[in-house]
Design a protein around this motif. Structure first.
Motif, short mmCIF file in Angstrom:
data_model
loop_
_atom_site.label_atom_id
_atom_site.label_comp_id
_atom_site.label_asym_id
_atom_site.label_seq_id
_atom_site.Cartn_x
_atom_site.Cartn_y
_atom_site.Cartn_z
N ILE A 71 0.83 -1.20 0.00
CA ILE A 71 0.00 0.00 0.00
C ILE A 71 0.86 1.25 0.00
CG2 ILE A 71 -1.59 1.37 1.41
CD1 ILE A 71 -2.81 -1.36 2.31
N LEU A 72 1.89 1.28 0.84
CA LEU A 72 2.74 2.47 0.90
C LEU A 72 3.54 2.64 -0.38
CD1 LEU A 72 3.99 2.47 4.60
CD2 LEU A 72 2.17 3.81 3.55
N ARG A 73 3.94 1.56 -0.99
CA ARG A 73 4.66 1.68 -2.27
C ARG A 73 3.74 2.22 -3.36
NH1 ARG A 73 8.41 -3.85 -2.29
NH2 ARG A 73 9.99 -3.04 -0.84
N GLN A 74 2.49 1.80 -3.35
CA GLN A 74 1.55 2.32 -4.35
C GLN A 74 1.25 3.79 -4.11
OE1 GLN A 74 -1.89 -0.35 -4.88
NE2 GLN A 74 -0.57 -2.01 -4.17
N VAL A 75 1.21 4.20 -2.86
CA VAL A 75 1.01 5.62 -2.55
C VAL A 75 2.18 6.44 -3.08
CG1 VAL A 75 0.91 7.30 -0.66
CG2 VAL A 75 -0.48 5.23 -0.56
N GLU A 76 3.39 5.93 -2.90
CA GLU A 76 4.56 6.64 -3.41
C GLU A 76 4.55 6.68 -4.93
OE1 GLU A 76 7.93 8.81 -3.64
OE2 GLU A 76 6.67 8.42 -1.89
N ASP A 77 4.12 5.60 -5.57
CA ASP A 77 3.99 5.60 -7.04
C ASP A 77 3.01 6.68 -7.48
OD1 ASP A 77 5.77 3.53 -7.24
OD2 ASP A 77 4.24 1.98 -7.56
N ALA A 78 1.89 6.80 -6.76
CA ALA A 78 0.88 7.80 -7.11
C ALA A 78 1.45 9.21 -6.96
CB ALA A 78 -0.35 7.62 -6.24
N ALA A 89 10.89 9.99 -16.79
CA ALA A 89 10.49 9.00 -15.80
C ALA A 89 11.27 9.22 -14.52
CB ALA A 89 10.75 7.59 -16.33
N VAL A 90 10.55 9.25 -13.40
CA VAL A 90 11.14 9.49 -12.09
C VAL A 90 10.53 8.51 -11.10
CG1 VAL A 90 11.49 11.16 -10.23
CG2 VAL A 90 11.40 11.95 -12.60
N GLY A 91 11.34 7.97 -10.19
CA GLY A 91 10.80 7.14 -9.13
C GLY A 91 11.55 5.84 -8.98
N SER A 280 3.33 2.97 -12.91
CA SER A 280 3.88 4.32 -12.98
C SER A 280 4.61 4.52 -14.29
CB SER A 280 4.84 4.54 -11.81
OG SER A 280 5.98 3.71 -11.95
N ALA A 281 4.89 5.78 -14.61
CA ALA A 281 5.68 6.08 -15.81
C ALA A 281 7.06 5.44 -15.72
CB ALA A 281 5.80 7.60 -15.98
N ALA A 282 7.62 5.39 -14.51
CA ALA A 282 8.93 4.77 -14.34
C ALA A 282 8.87 3.27 -14.63
CB ALA A 282 9.44 5.01 -12.92
N THR A 283 7.79 2.63 -14.17
CA THR A 283 7.62 1.19 -14.44
C THR A 283 7.53 0.92 -15.93
OG1 THR A 283 6.54 0.80 -12.32
CG2 THR A 283 6.13 -0.80 -14.05
N PRO A 315 4.95 -2.86 -27.95
CA PRO A 315 5.39 -2.27 -26.69
C PRO A 315 4.62 -2.83 -25.51
CG PRO A 315 4.04 -0.73 -27.91
CD PRO A 315 4.31 -1.88 -28.84
N PHE A 316 5.27 -2.85 -24.36
CA PHE A 316 4.69 -3.41 -23.14
C PHE A 316 3.82 -2.36 -22.46
CE2 PHE A 316 5.20 -4.86 -18.59
CZ PHE A 316 4.42 -5.98 -18.75
N LEU A 317 2.71 -2.05 -23.02
CA LEU A 317 1.73 -1.13 -22.50
C LEU A 317 0.49 -1.35 -23.36
CD1 LEU A 317 1.80 1.68 -24.62
CD2 LEU A 317 4.00 1.79 -23.50
N ASP A 318 -0.64 -1.06 -22.91
CA ASP A 318 -1.00 -0.13 -21.89
C ASP A 318 -1.26 -0.93 -20.59
OD1 ASP A 318 -2.49 1.68 -20.32
OD2 ASP A 318 -4.07 1.87 -21.77
N MET A 319 -0.68 -0.51 -19.47
CA MET A 319 -0.82 -1.27 -18.24
C MET A 319 -1.70 -0.52 -17.24
SD MET A 319 2.71 -3.28 -17.54
CE MET A 319 3.58 -1.85 -16.94
N ARG A 320 -2.81 0.02 -17.71
CA ARG A 320 -3.79 0.58 -16.78
C ARG A 320 -4.51 -0.56 -16.08
NH1 ARG A 320 -4.63 3.51 -21.60
NH2 ARG A 320 -3.77 5.61 -21.49
N THR A 321 -5.23 -0.22 -15.05
CA THR A 321 -5.93 -1.27 -14.31
C THR A 321 -7.04 -1.86 -15.15
OG1 THR A 321 -7.44 0.37 -13.37
CG2 THR A 321 -5.48 -0.19 -12.08
#
Length: 323
Positions: A71-78, A89-91, A280-283, A315-321
């Motif tokens: 949960i905390l990692r996802q908050v930081e990603d957000a 890309a940052v993070g 995230s953009a970094a991912t 390309p390895f996207l789109d990775m939305r939920t």
């Protein structure tokens, strides 16, 4: 449940002490204890067992720990997704790699990400394949390399390459073949294989069943690549693996590798992410670097016995939920 409660919980788990955790998160010990008590009350379970010196996680605490961390990692990603510099890309990206892939991918990937994505912090986690799956599922990992066993539907996956399995033997073993060996004969040799459900074991056993052959003659279940390597060098048996984990020993002539023919065994290497946790953009940027890098490693022969699945990969996207 509040984010600070999760941070305090993780600090206590990390330091094994209320006083040390309070110092680490810069709050009074009484405030930290109060927040933990509220969290335990909400969950209906004690998360720590008090000891004469410090504390340790209870069974409930151990079960809760990966969820709090995710949960905390996802908050930081957000947070990073809305504060990062435009177009860059940052993070932090936490990337899981199986032991048997590490020799081929880990160092080249670290170098490639550093060169292409200077503001991305890449953390590599080397684990058994079976341990990577739950970590990716819960969000402890942003990306992971997994092997296609027909059970990856819960993840968003992109095929990277097919990797041939060879019979690898001690160079001086009297029963080591000098050329290609059939699957039947290979399975009769004393084999050292990873334990179920890790690594190549399911592939080998499935191939034996499909060919109507007896189960492999496994003399030792060893899921550690380093221990498996030592066992081979000690002459305890043979193994069925891609050559990259044993590349140095093969180059030095301490081990020898021959193909399985005509059957040909291989495993498909996949790049995977959660379907339900936004990337995230970094991912996404790291995923693109992985795709490009794997293509280069296969084309120049650095990834021995690795074969790209397609010349032009999507390309390895789109990775939305999803869902």
């Amino acid at each position: 449940m509040e984010l600070r409660q999760l941070r305090y919980f993780l600090a206590i788990a990390e330091h094994g002490s209320f006083s040390k955790a309070a110092s680490a998160v810069f709050v009074a010990q009484s405030a930290l204890s109060q927040q933990l008590a509220q969290l335990e009350s909400e969950l209906g379970q004690p998360l720590f067992q008090r000891l004469p010196r410090g504390v340790e996680l209870t069974a409930a605490g151990r079960a809760f720990h990966p969820h709090a961390l995710a949960i905390l990692r996802q908050v930081e990603d957000a947070r990073q997704s809305v504060t990062q510099a435009e177009g860059e890309a940052v993070g932090k990206v936490i990337f899981g790699i199986p032991h048997s892939i590490s020799q081929a991918l880990a160092l080249p990937l670290l170098k490639a990400v550093r060169a292409a994505l200077p503001r991305v912090e890449l953390e590599l986690t080397e684990e058994l394949t079976g341990n990577l799956v739950p970590q990716l599922r819960t969000g402890l990992l942003h990306l992971a390399v997994l092997f296609d066993d027909g059970r990856l539907d819960e993840f968003r996956c992109h095929p990277l390459l097919d990797e041939a399995l060879l019979l690898i033997s001690p160079a001086d073993a009297p029963d080591a073949p000098s050329g290609p060996i059939g699957l039947r004969d290979a399975l009769r040799l004393p084999l050292i294989l990873p334990a179920q459900p890790h690594g190549v074991r399911p592939i080998v056993e499935a191939a034996a069943r499909q060919a109507g052959l007896a189960a492999p003659n496994v003399v030792a279940d060893i899921s550690s690549i380093s221990i498996l390597r030592t066992s081979l060098l000690a002459g305890l048996g043979h193994t069925l693996l891609p050559p990259m984990p044993m590349q140095r020993e093969l180059e030095r002539g301490e081990l020898r590798a021959v193909p399985i023919a005509p059957e040909h065994l291989s495993r498909r290497v996949m790049l995977c992410a959660s379907r339900h946790i936004p990337a995230s953009a970094a991912t996404l940027a790291v995923a693109r670097v992985v795709q490009t890098l794997v293509g280069e490693l296969c084309r120049d022969g650095s990834w021995r016995e690795g074969r790209l699945i397609a010349k032009e990969q999507a390309p390895f996207l789109d990775m939305r939920t999803e869902g």
